[in-house]
Design an enzyme around this catalytic site. Structure first.
Site, PDB file in Angstrom:
ATOM      1  N   ASP A 204       0.885  -1.169   0.000  1.00 30.21           N
ATOM      2  CA  ASP A 204       0.000   0.000   0.000  1.00 30.21           C
ATOM      3  C   ASP A 204       0.919   1.214   0.000  1.00 30.21           C
ATOM      4  O   ASP A 204       1.671   1.415   0.953  1.00 30.21           O
ATOM      5  CB  ASP A 204      -0.870   0.010   1.253  1.00 30.21           C
ATOM      6  CG  ASP A 204      -1.811  -1.181   1.304  1.00 30.21           C
ATOM      7  OD1 ASP A 204      -2.965  -1.032   0.884  1.00 30.21           O
ATOM      8  OD2 ASP A 204      -1.374  -2.272   1.736  1.00 30.21           O
TER       9      ASP A 204
ATOM     10  N   ASP B 120     -14.597  -4.436  -2.145  1.00 29.29           N
ATOM     11  CA  ASP B 120     -14.483  -4.164  -0.714  1.00 29.29           C
ATOM     12  C   ASP B 120     -15.842  -4.453  -0.086  1.00 29.29           C
ATOM     13  O   ASP B 120     -16.811  -3.730  -0.317  1.00 29.29           O
ATOM     14  CB  ASP B 120     -14.104  -2.688  -0.473  1.00 29.29           C
ATOM     15  CG  ASP B 120     -12.669  -2.401  -0.918  1.00 29.29           C
ATOM     16  OD1 ASP B 120     -11.932  -3.360  -1.209  1.00 29.29           O
ATOM     17  OD2 ASP B 120     -12.294  -1.218  -0.977  1.00 29.29           O
TER      18      ASP B 120
END
Lengths: 257, 213
Positions: free
Chosen positions: A12, A131
């Site tokens: 990330d 998600d």
């Protein structure tokens, strides 16, 4: 069966640094993306995923440059995601050396974008990131919904239906993140992983919540995932990729050792 | 000495070019210019996406005739990758049936739908990830690579070659023994992506660069 299950370390990246948040807030610096990618490659990672979590306009060029540098040194599949909204974004990242592109929010706001991207670049390089958050109460029939904006914004879309739709639209792979679990180290949400893996024909990558190696085993054995993605357990040296692979192989999972 | 990666508009050529640059000091050129392709000492025929689009683009860019000639002439080594392997055969059942280059006898088939493995688990299509390749005949491109080494695959269709002599490697998936490595003469072609297959993939590319058939 000799196709191996995959371990995918995830970077990330915020403004050129690898970070990892807990439930997407509270950020810890883990270092330089190129160095980390090289380390994982040497350790035998099966793929690398690079998620640009700021995706602000200024940082875009930094991301492209990072992807170029990683792709010039790491010869395993590289998936890039974060802020991909137009076919031009995909073209830029493929030219920089990405092999697959992960589409998240843009798939929700404009599902036809997934279709267009798959037609233009081929399903093999289009990953749709899902998600999901559990919305049913305990005791109810389990149900998960799609959330955007780092898990803050509900969409009302049923996660399993959405997964099927994205595959119909041309997604070649799904990256499923449990927003309840992400950053918690409590393990994958195996319920949603199993439900989606059984619902679609394309491979499913389980993500969100890995805290130990048993979680990786469960993701494959109980969740039915084809690949498992984790960040912090690898970044902060709790486990190496070979530790994880050996452990999974000892539990009867076909791995590339 | 130039290695030309044939750019007919399909596939991620950057990965292939970068990996080749990693294993050789020779000039690596991504090109669709017929003169550059003819003038190169080695050729790479990549391919990704639907075979209809790959064959269509090869025709649209007027490179089909040139590629066919170069295959028949056997004048220089050619490495086919992914759909670049499939296109060498006579016909693919993808997109309702597509005629291909017909350099090698055989056809391209789909793995099928609703597949399950021996333990009842759902088998995914595309066949995506690292699978073992069993070496079928000896070949200079296998130098330094263990029999059964794993390579990275992404495909839903696979080659079924008609002639045993053309098969250099096979992979089992979904009850199928896919002919994932094929070749003849100066031509060698792989279904997997050597440019994404870590050390063994780079070794294969290096072997290709050093190959003198």
């Amino acid at each position: 069966m000799s196709l191996a299950k995959r371990i995918i370390p995830c970077l990330d990246v915020d403004a050129g640094r690898v970070v990892k948040g807990v439930n997407f807030v509270g950020i810890r610096d883990a270092g330089d993306p190129v160095e980390i990618a090289k380390r994982y490659n040497q350790q035998g990672a099966d793929e690398i995923t690079f998620l640009d979590i700021t995706a602000s306009h200024e940082d875009r060029d930094t991301t492209v440059e990072m992807v170029e540098r990683i792709a010039g040194e790491v010869f395993i599949p590289l998936t890039v995601g974060g802020g991909i909204r137009r076919c031009d974004d995909i073209r830029t990242m493929l030219n920089a050396g990405a092999d697959k592109i992960s589409i998240n929010t843009a798939a929700v706001t404009n599902p036809d974008f997934v279709r267009e991207a798959a037609e233009r670049f081929g399903s093999q390089c289009i990953v749709v990131a899902i998600d999901a958050k559990r919305v049913s109460a305990d005791g109810e029939l389990p149900r998960w919904e799609i959330f955007t904006h780092g898990g803050r914004r509900p969409t009302g879309l049923d996660a399993v239906e959405w997964a099927r739709k994205m595959v119909d639209y041309g997604a070649g792979e799904l990256l499923l993140t449990s927003m309840d679990r992400d950053g918690t180290k409590a393990g994958f949400d195996l319920g949603v992983t199993r439900a989606i893996s059984d619902a679609v024909e394309v491979p499913v990558i389980a993500s969100g919540g890995v805290g130990n190696l048993d979680h990786l085993v469960a993701g494959v054995k109980d969740g039915g995932a084809d690949a498992v993605l984790a960040a912090s357990i690898f970044h902060f040296g709790e486990y190496t990729i070979p530790d994880a692979k050996r452990y999974m192989a000892e539990h009867g999972i076909e791995m590339r050792l | 000495m130039t290695i030309a990666v044939i750019d007919y508009g399909m596939g991620n050529l950057h990965s292939v070019a970068k990996a080749l640059e990693h294993v050789t000091h020779e000039n690596v050129l991504v090109t669709r210019d017929p003169r550059s392709i003819r003038g190169a000492s080695r050729l790479v025929l990549p391919g990704q996406g639907a075979i209809r689009d790959c064959m269509g683009e090869l025709q649209r860019t007027e490179l089909e005739g040139l590629v066919k000639d170069l295959l028949e002439e056997q004048g220089k080594p050619l490495l086919g990758i992914c759909v670049g392997q499939q296109m060498l055969f006579e016909r693919s059942e993808e997109n309702g049936g597509i005629d291909c280059l017909g350099f090698l006898p055989g056809r391209v088939r789909h793995f099928g739908h609703h597949l399950t493995g021996p333990d009842g688990e759902r088998l995914k299509v595309p066949h995506m990830g690292w699978n073992r390749v069993v070496q079928h005949h000896e070949h200079p491109l296998w130098n330094g690579i263990e029999d059964g080494a794993r390579f990275y695959f992404v495909h839903s269709y696979y080659v079924e070659a008609a002639a045993d002599a053309d098969i250099f490697g096979t992979t089992d998936y979904a009850g199928v023994n896919a002919h994932v490595v094929t070749g003849r003469g100066t031509v060698f072609a792989v279904q997997f992506h050597p440019e994404k297959s870590a050390r063994d993939g780079l070794q294969l590319l290096e072997n290709f660069v050093n190959w003198a058939p």
